[in-house]
Structures are given as C-alpha cells and as structure tokens.
Design a protein around this motif. Structure first.
Motif, PDB file in Angstrom:
ATOM      1  N   LEU A 153       5.306  -2.921  -6.084  1.00 22.20           N
ATOM      2  CA  LEU A 153       3.557  -3.124  -6.071  1.00 22.20           C
ATOM      3  C   LEU A 153       3.250  -3.876  -6.570  1.00 22.20           C
ATOM      4  O   LEU A 153       1.750  -4.031  -7.043  1.00 22.20           O
ATOM      5  CB  LEU A 153       2.295  -1.923  -5.815  1.00 22.20           C
ATOM      6  CG  LEU A 153       3.242  -1.370  -5.148  1.00 22.20           C
ATOM      7  CD1 LEU A 153       2.056   0.266  -4.425  1.00 22.20           C
ATOM      8  CD2 LEU A 153       1.909  -1.907  -3.397  1.00 22.20           C
ATOM      9  N   GLU A 154       4.312  -4.624  -8.136  1.00 21.23           N
ATOM     10  CA  GLU A 154       3.874  -5.238  -9.677  1.00 21.23           C
ATOM     11  C   GLU A 154       3.118  -4.923 -10.388  1.00 21.23           C
ATOM     12  O   GLU A 154       1.548  -5.138 -10.426  1.00 21.23           O
ATOM     13  CB  GLU A 154       3.557  -6.770  -8.716  1.00 21.23           C
ATOM     14  CG  GLU A 154       4.124  -7.666  -7.956  1.00 21.23           C
ATOM     15  CD  GLU A 154       4.133  -8.848  -7.902  1.00 21.23           C
ATOM     16  OE1 GLU A 154       2.740  -8.425  -7.173  1.00 21.23           O
ATOM     17  OE2 GLU A 154       4.494 -10.110  -8.289  1.00 21.23           O
TER      18      GLU A 154
ATOM     19  N   ALA B 258       9.729  -4.673   2.843  1.00 20.05           N
ATOM     20  CA  ALA B 258       8.601  -3.292   2.520  1.00 20.05           C
ATOM     21  C   ALA B 258       7.826  -3.768   1.357  1.00 20.05           C
ATOM     22  O   ALA B 258       6.646  -2.897   1.165  1.00 20.05           O
ATOM     23  CB  ALA B 258      10.288  -2.986   1.833  1.00 20.05           C
ATOM     24  N   LYS B 259       8.062  -4.490   1.005  1.00 20.59           N
ATOM     25  CA  LYS B 259       6.842  -5.191  -0.391  1.00 20.59           C
ATOM     26  C   LYS B 259       5.104  -5.426   1.143  1.00 20.59           C
ATOM     27  O   LYS B 259       4.482  -5.353   0.476  1.00 20.59           O
ATOM     28  CB  LYS B 259       7.370  -6.715  -0.843  1.00 20.59           C
ATOM     29  CG  LYS B 259       6.080  -7.520  -1.910  1.00 20.59           C
ATOM     30  CD  LYS B 259       6.500  -7.835  -2.981  1.00 20.59           C
ATOM     31  CE  LYS B 259       5.780  -8.026  -4.228  1.00 20.59           C
ATOM     32  NZ  LYS B 259       6.866  -9.162  -4.862  1.00 20.59           N
TER      33      LYS B 259
ATOM     34  N   SER C 199      -0.198  -3.679   2.292  1.00 18.79           N
ATOM     35  CA  SER C 199      -1.329  -2.970   3.090  1.00 18.79           C
ATOM     36  C   SER C 199      -1.679  -1.996   3.091  1.00 18.79           C
ATOM     37  O   SER C 199      -2.208  -2.276   3.609  1.00 18.79           O
ATOM     38  CB  SER C 199      -0.652  -3.247   4.561  1.00 18.79           C
ATOM     39  OG  SER C 199       0.469  -2.482   5.010  1.00 18.79           O
ATOM     40  N   ILE C 200      -1.174  -0.891   2.599  1.00 15.27           N
ATOM     41  CA  ILE C 200      -1.401   0.288   2.413  1.00 15.27           C
ATOM     42  C   ILE C 200      -2.802   0.173   1.412  1.00 15.27           C
ATOM     43  O   ILE C 200      -2.552   0.297   0.301  1.00 15.27           O
ATOM     44  CB  ILE C 200      -0.812   1.224   1.851  1.00 15.27           C
ATOM     45  CG1 ILE C 200       0.903   0.907   2.892  1.00 15.27           C
ATOM     46  CG2 ILE C 200      -0.855   2.847   1.583  1.00 15.27           C
ATOM     47  CD1 ILE C 200       2.024   2.059   2.126  1.00 15.27           C
TER      48      ILE C 200
ATOM     49  N   LEU D 139       0.494   3.942 -10.555  1.00 16.33           N
ATOM     50  CA  LEU D 139       1.080   4.346  -9.683  1.00 16.33           C
ATOM     51  C   LEU D 139       1.079   5.355  -9.610  1.00 16.33           C
ATOM     52  O   LEU D 139       0.685   6.413  -8.313  1.00 16.33           O
ATOM     53  CB  LEU D 139       2.100   3.759  -9.041  1.00 16.33           C
ATOM     54  CG  LEU D 139       3.267   4.384  -7.623  1.00 16.33           C
ATOM     55  CD1 LEU D 139       1.869   3.543  -6.532  1.00 16.33           C
ATOM     56  CD2 LEU D 139       4.066   3.727  -6.910  1.00 16.33           C
ATOM     57  N   ALA D 140       2.166   6.342 -10.655  1.00 19.53           N
ATOM     58  CA  ALA D 140       2.326   7.902 -11.121  1.00 19.53           C
ATOM     59  C   ALA D 140       0.620   8.736 -10.606  1.00 19.53           C
ATOM     60  O   ALA D 140       0.660   9.468  -9.917  1.00 19.53           O
ATOM     61  CB  ALA D 140       2.813   8.380 -11.823  1.00 19.53           C
TER      62      ALA D 140
END
Length: 311
Positions: free
Chosen positions: A278-279, A200-201, A206-207, A285-286
C-alpha cells in the motif's frame, strides 16, 4: 464492561481480527501466545469457533482472557457433522455470551470443500447470516473459490449494518466494491504473501481504507517473507488440554510440526507486507486497521463497545 487492555510497550497496537487459538495444535500454549503477542502490541484477538465441538472452548477462552473476543459459528468443513440441534445450540451460546460475534461461517469450493454438499453449505451459511442480522452482530466469513456464490447469498440476505468480515480475503479487486456496499470488511492474513504481488497490490488498492483489517488466522497462514524472522509456537509437553479440543483436528495436531504453526505475534509480518504494497507507513496502517476492527467489533455488549464509541 471490560476495559481496553493496557497499551503494550510497542510502537504500534494491533487487532488480530481472526484467529483460532482454541485449535488443538496450540490450545495448550494459548495463554503464552496471548501474553507474547500482547507484549508486542497485539491488544485484541477475535477467536473463532468452527463447530459444536469447540464453541465451549472459545467461550472459556473469552472468559479467561479480557483481550479475546469470542466468536461462534459452524464452518463449512464441519457442516456434515452438525447435530440436528446445532442451531438451537448456537443460539444458546449467544444467549450466554452477549460479548460474542458470529464466525467462522462461509462457503468452500476448494479441494476439501468440494467433498461437502454445496447446497447444504449454502443453507447453513444463510441461516447463520440471518442469525447475525437478528442479533446485530458482525460475522466472520470464510470463502474459498466461491466468491460468485458468496456475493449472491450476501445480496439475498443483506445488507449487513453490523458488518461482514471477509477473513483472509483473496478475492479479485473487481469484487471489492460490490462486497463493500453490502457492509464487508476485508481482513488480510499471511496467505496474501502467496498471491502474485502485482495482483495483491491491485486488490489492496481497491479496498476502502476504512474497511481494511489485519489477521493471523493462527495457527494457520504462517507468513514467510525473505529476511524476516517468524515467531515460533513453543512446544508443550502435555497433551491434556489438547485432548479436549476439536477431535476432528487430531490428525492435524499429530502431524503438524511447531515450525509450521503460526503465532499471533506474526501479525507484525502481515502488517509489514500489506504496508509495503500500500506504500503506507506501518504505524499508520496499524492504527487504521486497529480502529477499523474496533469499530466492527463494538456492537452492544461487546468487550470493545466503549472503546469503539470513542473512535
């Protein structure tokens, strides 16, 4: 044009990029779910129809709730039950609802999808992709164990300037670049928690940051993290509203316990998990995912058009 909802008294604002609040398991309590989620900072909800039997419910929900972005589409599971007039009916809903996006549509070769003719799935999927391009609307796509076929169909039909939302993305990191080049966004739900964390990480890293979205897929995809409490769907004593909903989901409605149902407020858990992989600070991120979703859904006539133009 509808104005942006008032910012809730929350440290973050969020956009639930894909959910099904018209689902018979939660339809009767949908207004309460929307209010509770909004109070926690969820400003928008993209509510996706799945068949001719629930498009009118999604349309009504969009009219009743300024925060709801309605979406109409024929989900691959309901392809066998489509009427001969399904495409004309779909076009009528878009003509009557200029604020609507396209979805949920897609391809499914999973345990249930395998029982549905794949050639028919592809045909119905292509026709709706072409409609989305014609209408210049974004489209929310379901894909289960069919990413190779999905990529091929998107290449044949694309590119998609208005954008493609890959809902509950669980594909490989290797596919991200090719999909992104076709106009895809990658929407992440509680299902991601079930993927091996290292995989998942790698996929998340990669996105492109401007293509990350967050969703709940409520009432499905209940996210469960250790030591993190989930918001429960309240019990509703009346079945009057749910009886009007998708009759093909009645068995689900009867069998599902409230403890298994996902509340849109649980997008905060998805946020927490994705941010940890994603650290990245949750607040960052929000805001990033909110702006990405607002940009995607800011097509002409949409409820978020003016807000998107300001980004």
């Amino acid at each position: 044009m509808a104005q942006a909802p008032a910012r809730a008294a929350s440290a973050v604002r969020l956009f639930d990029a894909h959910c099904h609040l018209q689902d018979p398991r939660v339809a009767a309590v949908a207004p309460a779910l929307i209010r509770a989620a909004a109070a926690s900072g969820v400003a928008r909800f993209a509510v996706n129809g799945t068949s001719e039997k629930d498009w009118h419910l999604v349309k009504q929900m969009g009219e009743d709730h300024p925060a709801v972005v309605p979406c109409f589409g024929l989900h691959p599971w309901w392809v066998p039950e489509r009427s001969p007039d399904w495409m004309n009916s779909l076009r009528r809903f878009f003509a009557e609802t200029p604020e609507a996006a396209v979805g949920e549509i897609g391809l499914d070769n999973g345990s249930h999808g395998k029982t549905i003719d794949f050639g028919e799935q592809v045909e119905v999927f292509q026709r709706q992709l072409e409609l989305a391009k014609e209408l210049e609307r974004p489209v929310s796509v379901h894909c289960v164990r069919a990413f190779g076929d999905l990529l091929e169909v998107l290449k044949q039909t694309g590119p998609f300037p208005a954008g493609v939302l890959l809902h509950s993305y669980m594909g490989s990191s290797e596919m991200v670049s090719g999909l992104a080049n076709l106009g895809c966004y990658f929407s992440l739900s509680g299902f991601l928690i079930g993927m091996k964390s290292t995989k998942a990480k790698q996929m998340l890293k990669s996105i492109p940051l401007d293509r990350i979205l967050l969703e709940t897929d409520a009432p499905d995809a209940l996210p469960r993290l250790d030591n993190v409490s989930v918001s429960s769907v309240p019990v509703h004593s009346s079945d009057a509203d749910t009886e009007k909903c998708h009759i093909d989901s009645e068995s689900q409605a009867a069998n599902a316990s409230n403890e298994s149902l996902n509340h849109p407020e649980n997008i905060h858990i998805v946020l927490k998990y994705v941010a940890s992989l994603l650290e990245m600070p949750e607040s960052e991120l929000a805001e990033l995912s909110y702006k990405n979703a607002t940009k995607l859904f800011s097509y002409p006539g949409s409820k978020v058009q003016h807000e998107g133009e300001a980004i």
